[in-house]
Scaffold this active site. Structure first.
Site, short mmCIF file in Angstrom:
data_model
loop_
_atom_site.label_atom_id
_atom_site.label_comp_id
_atom_site.label_asym_id
_atom_site.label_seq_id
_atom_site.Cartn_x
_atom_site.Cartn_y
_atom_site.Cartn_z
N HIS A 98 69.96 56.81 34.47
CA HIS A 98 69.35 57.74 35.42
C HIS A 98 69.08 59.08 34.75
CE1 HIS A 98 73.72 58.30 35.69
NE2 HIS A 98 73.47 59.56 35.98
N HIS A 100 68.49 63.19 35.62
CA HIS A 100 68.65 64.26 36.61
C HIS A 100 67.46 65.21 36.55
CE1 HIS A 100 73.14 63.80 37.25
NE2 HIS A 100 73.02 63.17 36.09
#
Ligand code: AMP
Length: 141
Positions: A98, A100
């Site tokens: 992932h 941010h």
């Protein structure tokens, strides 16, 4: 065992989703460093950047740009920090790739002041609607 983000992809747990395409999903971080802090993930359950095939890495990068543009239009931050952790030593707490996206305002000290529990589920849902409504909009003004 499936990661918590795979459970979000599968609809087993809720998330304040702002963007989705065939390979990626973007939703608000439940523990935001700033207003509009968003995570972009690959739907495939792969732990780190080192595990992604190049086309999937490119798909996530494209989604990061799409979502960051929508955040700029919707929330008018002064800038945006893009960060990404790989491995526990780097600070990665969810072993599912992932990125941010952290909107930044001048003098916000967002990263040094990042604390848990600063937003409610209702606020997250409302913010997700605000951002997703501006997806694909090019003008920041
Ligand atoms: P990292 O430390 O880079 O692995 O980041 C993981 C991020 O996922 C943290 O900022 C958490 O607040 C966030 N997070 C964990 N669980 C959820 C969830 N169910 N929905 C949204 N964000 C989450």
């Amino acid at each position: 065992m499936a990661s918590i983000f795979t459970r979000i992809v599968n609809g087993e747990i809720p998330a304040a989703t702002v963007y989705e395409d065939a390979q990626t999903l973007a939703f608000l971080d439940v523990n935001p460093a700033s207003r509009g802090h968003t995570l972009v993930i690959c739907k495939q359950d792969l732990p780190t950047l080192l595990d992604l095939p190049p086309d999937l890495l490119a798909a996530v990068a494209r989604s990061v740009q799409v979502v960051a543009r929508a955040i700029m239009v919707a929330l008018h931050p002064d800038g945006v920090t893009i960060v990404q952790n790989n491995g526990t030593a780097s600070g990665q707490t969810v072993p599912h790739y992932h990125v941010h996206i952290i909107p930044r305002w001048e003098g916000d000290h967002a990263l040094s002041h990042w604390k848990p529990g600063t937003i409610t589920p209702d606020e997250l849902r409302e913010l997700a609607v605000t951002i997703s409504a501006r997806m694909g909009t090019k003008d920041v003004a």
